[in-house]
Design an enzyme around this catalytic site. Structure first.
Site, PDB file in Angstrom:
ATOM      1  N   ARG A  46       0.850  -1.194   0.000  1.00  0.00           N
ATOM      2  CA  ARG A  46       0.000   0.000   0.000  1.00  0.00           C
ATOM      3  C   ARG A  46       0.886   1.245   0.000  1.00  0.00           C
ATOM      4  NH1 ARG A  46      -1.395   1.815   4.583  1.00  0.00           N
ATOM      5  NH2 ARG A  46      -2.139  -0.139   5.487  1.00  0.00           N
ATOM      6  N   TYR A  98     -16.439  16.798 -15.173  1.00  0.00           N
ATOM      7  CA  TYR A  98     -16.899  15.417 -15.089  1.00  0.00           C
ATOM      8  C   TYR A  98     -17.907  15.273 -13.933  1.00  0.00           C
ATOM      9  CZ  TYR A  98     -16.857  10.455 -14.035  1.00  0.00           C
ATOM     10  OH  TYR A  98     -17.240   9.179 -13.743  1.00  0.00           O
ATOM     11  N   ASP A 168      -7.137  19.317 -14.058  1.00  0.00           N
ATOM     12  CA  ASP A 168      -7.436  17.954 -14.488  1.00  0.00           C
ATOM     13  C   ASP A 168      -7.140  17.924 -15.981  1.00  0.00           C
ATOM     14  OD1 ASP A 168      -8.635  15.659 -15.507  1.00  0.00           O
ATOM     15  OD2 ASP A 168     -10.225  15.655 -14.002  1.00  0.00           O
ATOM     16  N   LYS A 193      -8.040   6.928 -19.126  1.00  0.00           N
ATOM     17  CA  LYS A 193      -8.388   7.479 -20.430  1.00  0.00           C
ATOM     18  C   LYS A 193      -7.190   7.418 -21.378  1.00  0.00           C
ATOM     19  CE  LYS A 193     -12.336   8.089 -18.481  1.00  0.00           C
ATOM     20  NZ  LYS A 193     -12.179   8.262 -17.094  1.00  0.00           N
TER      21      LYS A 193
HETATM   22  O1  P1T Z   1     -13.117   7.176 -13.857  1.00  0.00           O
HETATM   23  P1  P1T Z   1     -11.913   7.655 -13.115  1.00  0.00           P
HETATM   24  O2  P1T Z   1     -10.635   7.006 -13.532  1.00  0.00           O
HETATM   25  O3  P1T Z   1     -12.108   7.627 -11.626  1.00  0.00           O
HETATM   26  O4  P1T Z   1     -11.714   9.191 -13.525  1.00  0.00           O
HETATM   27  C1  P1T Z   1     -12.629  10.187 -13.202  1.00  0.00           C
HETATM   28  C2  P1T Z   1     -12.493  11.335 -14.156  1.00  0.00           C
HETATM   29  C3  P1T Z   1     -11.749  12.451 -13.784  1.00  0.00           C
HETATM   30  N1  P1T Z   1     -11.602  13.514 -14.602  1.00  0.00           N
HETATM   31  C4  P1T Z   1     -12.159  13.532 -15.824  1.00  0.00           C
HETATM   32  C5  P1T Z   1     -11.992  14.736 -16.702  1.00  0.00           C
HETATM   33  C6  P1T Z   1     -12.915  12.439 -16.270  1.00  0.00           C
HETATM   34  O5  P1T Z   1     -13.450  12.495 -17.501  1.00  0.00           O
HETATM   35  C7  P1T Z   1     -13.089  11.311 -15.419  1.00  0.00           C
HETATM   36  C8  P1T Z   1     -13.904  10.133 -15.808  1.00  0.00           C
HETATM   37  N2  P1T Z   1     -14.727  10.371 -16.905  1.00  0.00           N
HETATM   38  C9  P1T Z   1     -15.562   9.445 -17.473  1.00  0.00           C
HETATM   39  C10 P1T Z   1     -15.716   8.197 -17.018  1.00  0.00           C
HETATM   40  C11 P1T Z   1     -16.311   9.931 -18.640  1.00  0.00           C
HETATM   41  O6  P1T Z   1     -16.873   9.119 -19.412  1.00  0.00           O
HETATM   42  O7  P1T Z   1     -16.359  11.152 -18.831  1.00  0.00           O
END
Ligand code: P1T
Length: 385
Positions: A46, A98, A168, A193
């Protein structure tokens, strides 16, 4: 070292124990110590794991950051960064962001006494008006999700005072945008992503040059434990090696898709920073070195037509998420942004007719054919002219 070289070499030296060229998946939760406290720098996974450390070095290098921390998801990374705030602090947040980030801020962290104001950060006067004496953070998404608005990172940094600026950078990826070089203090990614790039792993990261901020984030990473397992860290690292190649293809295809949609009679509006018609095209050219792979648009006619169209596509899968090699289509109001109350959502422009494409790196001709065929096959519902 240039970007593509860093993607392949940073953190990726031969394994010290075996010489393995590729960083191994250290699938272990713990490490044998020679005596109490005598070990090779690893005590418990961890806290630290060699595969994760290699990923952290790679991601830090891609953002030209001194410090990197990897997380089990983008949301876990976001939560860790918000831990640099305390009860009584205030943050100014992009109003188009998001839905999951909005949910974390408005339904979790606000209960712990952190106050959030959502503003259109492309309007600097609105940002100035939102600042309070206790403002400690500016939270920027640019381009925004899903309306692909641009926020001027340097301009926000210029008015931040003592507050921390977080970007972000998920939509642009470090290949097209380097927020730390524009003055931001922390960059956050959903590595799920573009960085992972193959829709096969969920992850997140926080990168910074600031030792004190890094220490708080690292402390939170260990204290809360939202860490990626070694296999997920390895998959993300493998994906990130081809980020530059993929981003160039994503952007090339997305530009062509956006131009195709803009010229089509059945499309009422297209949002893509690479279009000359985008209201912030000039800022996009200044702030980004490419315009990314995300395109949003509104079809003429009612919402049912948009949903009907989405279902007719062959190569664009109807799915949440983005940034993988395969193309996706999403209906933000009912999918990614469903956690934002309808009234708030619509005020921000996320209407029921909006569709969002994550343009993949398939052959462009096939993608355009797919869109053309589905548009031609999607009738206007009866009674609508
Ligand atoms: O899904 P995760 O890895 O926890 O990430 C969250 C997140 C954070 N910031 C942005 C700009 C994002 O687009 C996302 C996650 N977005 C999607 C799942 C989506 O389809 O827009």
């Amino acid at each position: 070292m240039k970007f593509s070289t860093r993607a392949i070499h940073a953190g990726q030296g031969a394994d010290p124990t075996t010489g393995a060229t590729i960083v191994p998946i250290y699938q272990t939760s713990t490490y044998t110590q020679d005596a109490v406290g005598e070990h090779k720098g690893f005590d418990y996974s961890r806290t630290v794991n060699p595969t994760r450390s290699a990923l952290e070095a790679q991601l830090a290098s891609l953002e030209d950051a001194r410090f990197g921390s990897a997380f089990a998801s983008g949301m876990a990374a976001t939560a860790a960064v918000l831990n640099t705030l305390s009860a009584g602090d205030h943050a100014v947040v992009t109003d188009d962001l998001y839905g999951g980030t909005y949910r974390l801020f408005s339904r979790v962290l606000s209960r712990y006494g952190i106050d959030f104001t959502y503003v259109d950060m492309s309007d600097l006067d609105a940002v100035r008006a939102a600042v309070k004496p206790n403002t400690k953070m500016f939270w920027i998404e640019t381009p925004t999700n899903p309306l692909l608005k641009l926020i001027d990172i340097e301009a926000i940094c210029a008015l931040r005072g003592q507050a921390v600026v977080v970007v972000d950078n998920t939509f642009a990826s470090p290949y097209f945008q380097q927020p730390l070089s524009l003055g931001a203090d922390i960059v956050v990614h959903s590595t799920t992503k573009y960085i992972g790039g193959h829709s096969d792993v969920v992850g997140g990261a926080a990168l910074t040059n600031d030792r004190d901020l890094y220490d708080v984030i690292k402390f939170h990473q260990n204290a809360v434990g939202g860490v990626p397992g070694p296999h997920d860290a390895w998959l993300t690292m493998r994906g990130a090696k081809t980020l530059a190649l993929r981003m160039r293809e994503h952007a090339r295809n997305a530009q062509a898709v956006a131009e195709f949609l803009e010229a089509h009679d059945d499309v009422a509006r297209v949002y893509y920073p690479g279009l000359a018609s985008h209201p912030q095209h000039a800022l996009a050219k200044r702030q980004m070195s490419g315009f990314g792979g995300m395109v949003s648009f509104v079809l003429t006619g009612p919402q049912e037509r948009a949903l009907d169209f989405a279902n007719r596509l062959q190569y664009f899968s109807l799915a949440e998420s983005l940034g993988g090699v395969e193309s996706l289509i999403c209906h933000p109001a009912r999918m990614t942004h469903g956690s934002i109350p309808k009234e708030d959502r619509e005020r921000r422009g996320v209407t029921d007719g909006l569709l969002r494409l994550s343009v993949g790196i398939e052959d462009l001709d096939d993608l355009l054919d797919d869109l053309r065929t589905a548009l031609a096959a999607t009738p206007m519902p009866a009674g609508v002219s």
